[in-house]
Design a protein around this motif. Structure first.
Motif, PDB file in Angstrom:
ATOM      1  N   GLN A   1       0.859  -1.227  -0.338  1.00 21.77           N
ATOM      2  CA  GLN A   1      -0.061  -0.123  -0.011  1.00 21.77           C
ATOM      3  C   GLN A   1       0.926   0.828  -0.111  1.00 21.77           C
ATOM      4  OE1 GLN A   1      -3.499   0.372   1.870  1.00 21.77           O
ATOM      5  NE2 GLN A   1      -3.830  -2.089   1.406  1.00 21.77           N
ATOM      6  N   ARG A   2       0.295   2.308  -0.600  1.00 18.97           N
ATOM      7  CA  ARG A   2       1.011   3.720  -1.044  1.00 18.97           C
ATOM      8  C   ARG A   2       1.083   4.253   0.518  1.00 18.97           C
ATOM      9  NH1 ARG A   2       0.641   1.838  -5.635  1.00 18.97           N
ATOM     10  NH2 ARG A   2       1.446   1.937  -7.308  1.00 18.97           N
ATOM     11  N   ASP A   3       2.254   4.945   0.679  1.00 20.88           N
ATOM     12  CA  ASP A   3       2.256   5.724   1.356  1.00 20.88           C
ATOM     13  C   ASP A   3       1.643   6.986   1.814  1.00 20.88           C
ATOM     14  OD1 ASP A   3       3.038   7.578   3.466  1.00 20.88           O
ATOM     15  OD2 ASP A   3       5.207   7.772   3.898  1.00 20.88           O
ATOM     16  N   PRO A   4       0.794   7.281   2.924  1.00 22.57           N
ATOM     17  CA  PRO A   4      -0.367   8.410   3.436  1.00 22.57           C
ATOM     18  C   PRO A   4      -0.216   9.706   2.765  1.00 22.57           C
ATOM     19  CG  PRO A   4      -1.199   6.233   4.336  1.00 22.57           C
ATOM     20  CD  PRO A   4       0.165   6.833   4.071  1.00 22.57           C
TER      21      PRO A   4
ATOM     22  N   ALA B   1      -0.055  10.257  -1.098  1.00 28.24           N
ATOM     23  CA  ALA B   1      -1.124  10.002  -1.402  1.00 28.24           C
ATOM     24  C   ALA B   1      -1.129  10.915  -2.883  1.00 28.24           C
ATOM     25  CB  ALA B   1      -2.064   9.807  -0.250  1.00 28.24           C
TER      26      ALA B   1
ATOM     27  N   ALA C   1      -1.540   8.630  -5.732  1.00 25.52           N
ATOM     28  CA  ALA C   1      -2.681   8.003  -5.387  1.00 25.52           C
ATOM     29  C   ALA C   1      -4.096   7.948  -6.822  1.00 25.52           C
ATOM     30  CB  ALA C   1      -3.935   8.965  -4.386  1.00 25.52           C
TER      31      ALA C   1
ATOM     32  N   PRO D   1      -5.252   0.734  -5.432  1.00 20.75           N
ATOM     33  CA  PRO D   1      -4.450  -0.598  -4.556  1.00 20.75           C
ATOM     34  C   PRO D   1      -4.019  -1.736  -4.946  1.00 20.75           C
ATOM     35  CG  PRO D   1      -5.743   0.937  -3.470  1.00 20.75           C
ATOM     36  CD  PRO D   1      -5.614   1.648  -5.199  1.00 20.75           C
TER      37      PRO D   1
ATOM     38  N   SER E   1      -7.618  -0.034   1.318  1.00 19.41           N
ATOM     39  CA  SER E   1      -7.525   1.304   2.376  1.00 19.41           C
ATOM     40  C   SER E   1      -8.506   2.486   1.922  1.00 19.41           C
ATOM     41  CB  SER E   1      -6.094   2.162   2.296  1.00 19.41           C
ATOM     42  OG  SER E   1      -5.717   3.216   2.453  1.00 19.41           O
TER      43      SER E   1
ATOM     44  N   THR F   1      -6.722   5.435   0.848  1.00 16.26           N
ATOM     45  CA  THR F   1      -5.991   5.932  -0.575  1.00 16.26           C
ATOM     46  C   THR F   1      -6.969   5.801  -2.179  1.00 16.26           C
ATOM     47  OG1 THR F   1      -3.882   3.670  -0.019  1.00 16.26           O
ATOM     48  CG2 THR F   1      -4.960   4.496  -1.714  1.00 16.26           C
ATOM     49  N   TRP F   2      -8.590   5.136  -1.377  1.00 17.21           N
ATOM     50  CA  TRP F   2      -9.087   6.499  -2.328  1.00 17.21           C
ATOM     51  C   TRP F   2      -9.850   6.705  -2.809  1.00 17.21           C
ATOM     52  CZ3 TRP F   2     -10.454   3.014  -6.577  1.00 17.21           C
ATOM     53  CH2 TRP F   2      -9.910   1.623  -6.891  1.00 17.21           C
TER      54      TRP F   2
ATOM     55  N   SER G   1      -7.303   9.212  -3.857  1.00 19.44           N
ATOM     56  CA  SER G   1      -7.760   8.972  -5.438  1.00 19.44           C
ATOM     57  C   SER G   1      -7.973  10.172  -5.855  1.00 19.44           C
ATOM     58  CB  SER G   1      -7.585   8.190  -5.166  1.00 19.44           C
ATOM     59  OG  SER G   1      -6.831   6.858  -5.304  1.00 19.44           O
TER      60      SER G   1
ATOM     61  N   THR H   1     -14.962   4.025  -2.676  1.00 14.03           N
ATOM     62  CA  THR H   1     -14.772   4.418  -1.015  1.00 14.03           C
ATOM     63  C   THR H   1     -15.595   4.128  -0.185  1.00 14.03           C
ATOM     64  OG1 THR H   1     -12.712   6.050  -1.849  1.00 14.03           O
ATOM     65  CG2 THR H   1     -14.009   6.428   0.646  1.00 14.03           C
TER      66      THR H   1
END
Length: 206
Positions: free
Chosen positions: A15-18, A21, A25, A29, A151, A154-155, A158, A193
């Motif tokens: 998972q990407r680091d917020p 993001a 983003a 994911p 996450s 993450t969404w 985005s 989300t």
């Protein structure tokens, strides 16, 4: 409540680091490794679906000479996708496929600008591919009725990124194809989300 099967459960490590993001983003994911398989088909499929889409979008922006700030995050996203794909191929013992992917992506990058209609058509197709990827995520959530470790942050980031890109596109290039892409992605990101939060709330209630 049923949980996501192990083969579909997203790994936290991917998972990407917020904190980053805002820059990355836009990337969906990624899924985790399939057990007892020589090649992790799910993340590999995710990468091979979305990376060409990002390359097309980047090429489109460069072709029309749009300002750098309208597509600055895409080289970052593409670079990290390529690195991740190389790791997947390396640890699955399929590094020979890296040359195949390089030839396909390199050749596609060159051919996209041979004719104006090619880059325009490719831009519309990459929007469909990105939308299909997000719809696949929605379908998985509907089938399992469990958000698992997907996450929501993450969404939601985005969705935020797409919203800001809509504003900047209107203020700079006002390109219809780009606007259609970001509006479509915004709707789908909000939908995903909301679905994640819905199933997470249901799970807590149970």
């Amino acid at each position: 409540m049923p949980s996501l099967p192990q083969e579909l459960a997203p790994q936290r490590s991917r998972q990407r680091d917020p904190k980053n993001a805002g820059a990355v983003a836009l990337q969906t994911p990624l899924w985790g490794r399939r057990p007892n398989s020589s090649l992790p088909a799910a993340p590999n499929r995710e990468l091979t679906d979305t990376t060409p889409s990002f390359l097309v979008f980047l090429r489109y922006q460069i072709y029309y000479g749009y300002p750098l700030q309208t597509y600055l995050e895409y080289p970052i996203i593409i670079t990290q996708d390529v690195i991740l794909l190389l790791f997947i191929l390396r640890f699955s013992g399929h590094m020979k496929r890296a040359l195949f992917y390089a030839v396909i992506l390199g050749g596609g990058w060159y051919m996209l600008t041979l004719r104006k209609w090619i880059i325009d058509l490719a831009m519309n197709l990459c929007t469909l591919i990105s939308a299909a990827s997000k719809l696949a995520q929605l379908r998985c959530l509907w089938q399992t009725k469990d958000s698992g470790q997907v996450s929501a942050l993450t969404w939601s980031m985005s969705a935020y990124t797409c919203a800001t890109r809509i504003v900047t596109t209107v203020m700079t290039t006002n390109d219809l194809a780009v606007l259609i892409r970001f509006i479509t992605m915004l709707i789908l990101n909000i939908w995903v989300t909301a679905t994640i939060l819905h199933y997470r709330k249901t799970k807590k209630t149970d």
